[in-house]
Design a protein around this motif. Sequence first.
Motif, mmCIF file in Angstrom:
data_model
loop_
_atom_site.group_PDB
_atom_site.id
_atom_site.type_symbol
_atom_site.label_atom_id
_atom_site.label_comp_id
_atom_site.label_asym_id
_atom_site.label_seq_id
_atom_site.Cartn_x
_atom_site.Cartn_y
_atom_site.Cartn_z
ATOM 1 N N LEU A 197 -2.640 46.305 -21.650
ATOM 2 C CA LEU A 197 -3.858 46.331 -20.830
ATOM 3 C C LEU A 197 -3.538 46.100 -19.356
ATOM 4 C CD1 LEU A 197 -6.308 44.454 -23.193
ATOM 5 C CD2 LEU A 197 -6.618 46.774 -22.320
ATOM 6 N N THR A 229 -4.261 48.915 -16.560
ATOM 7 C CA THR A 229 -5.143 48.558 -15.448
ATOM 8 C C THR A 229 -4.437 48.756 -14.119
ATOM 9 O OG1 THR A 229 -6.286 46.966 -16.854
ATOM 10 C CG2 THR A 229 -6.566 46.712 -14.484
ATOM 11 N N SER A 230 -3.185 48.360 -14.077
ATOM 12 C CA SER A 230 -2.394 48.546 -12.853
ATOM 13 C C SER A 230 -2.253 50.033 -12.523
ATOM 14 C CB SER A 230 -1.018 47.914 -13.023
ATOM 15 O OG SER A 230 -0.220 48.154 -11.904
ATOM 16 N N ALA A 276 -4.274 52.439 -13.335
ATOM 17 C CA ALA A 276 -5.570 52.941 -12.880
ATOM 18 C C ALA A 276 -5.846 52.521 -11.437
ATOM 19 C CB ALA A 276 -6.686 52.439 -13.793
ATOM 20 N N MET A 277 -5.498 51.287 -11.122
ATOM 21 C CA MET A 277 -5.769 50.797 -9.768
ATOM 22 C C MET A 277 -4.869 51.456 -8.730
ATOM 23 S SD MET A 277 -6.486 46.793 -10.577
ATOM 24 C CE MET A 277 -7.065 46.380 -8.936
ATOM 25 N N ASN A 307 -9.133 54.950 -18.673
ATOM 26 C CA ASN A 307 -10.290 54.158 -19.072
ATOM 27 C C ASN A 307 -10.465 54.169 -20.588
ATOM 28 O OD1 ASN A 307 -12.687 52.597 -18.426
ATOM 29 N ND2 ASN A 307 -13.831 54.399 -19.095
ATOM 30 N N ILE A 332 -7.781 51.974 -22.095
ATOM 31 C CA ILE A 332 -8.100 50.562 -21.845
ATOM 32 C C ILE A 332 -9.190 50.098 -22.811
ATOM 33 C CG2 ILE A 332 -9.177 48.971 -20.189
ATOM 34 C CD1 ILE A 332 -7.615 50.544 -17.975
ATOM 35 N N GLU A 333 -10.237 50.899 -22.960
ATOM 36 C CA GLU A 333 -11.328 50.526 -23.871
ATOM 37 C C GLU A 333 -10.843 50.407 -25.312
ATOM 38 O OE1 GLU A 333 -14.535 53.301 -23.360
ATOM 39 O OE2 GLU A 333 -15.072 52.511 -21.400
#
Length: 122
Positions: A55, A59-60, A62-63, A86, A89-90
């Motif tokens: 995760l 997240t990294s 995506a950012m 996304n 991640i979900e």
Amino acid sequence: MPELSPTLCNQQKLLNAISNVQEEPSIESWQALQSAANLVNQFAVEELTELKSDLAELTSSAMNLSLPIDDEDGEELVTHRLCELNYEIEARAQSFIELNAIRLDAQYELNRARQALAPQHS
């Protein structure tokens, strides 16, 4: 998760051990419950640690994506990749929630077994 997790594979052993204790609360059935709960708990902790790392990495990623300026094709590709990230991640977050619930159940059963066996050893 693409393959069935070790936690989920061993969850049935835990459920069987719970059932056995309910049917016949012997020292052996409590010990089997303790063993099954320990096993499920260990696998869950390992998998939760791995999911937490996944995760953080997703997240990294995506950012770190940024939309290109004045490039519709590039913007579409980045938007598509963000949607993919996304979704991943979900899915992993849902797995995390489910595994943590199983871990909590296993921990509860482990404590119950320890309490039941405690008078036997004193």
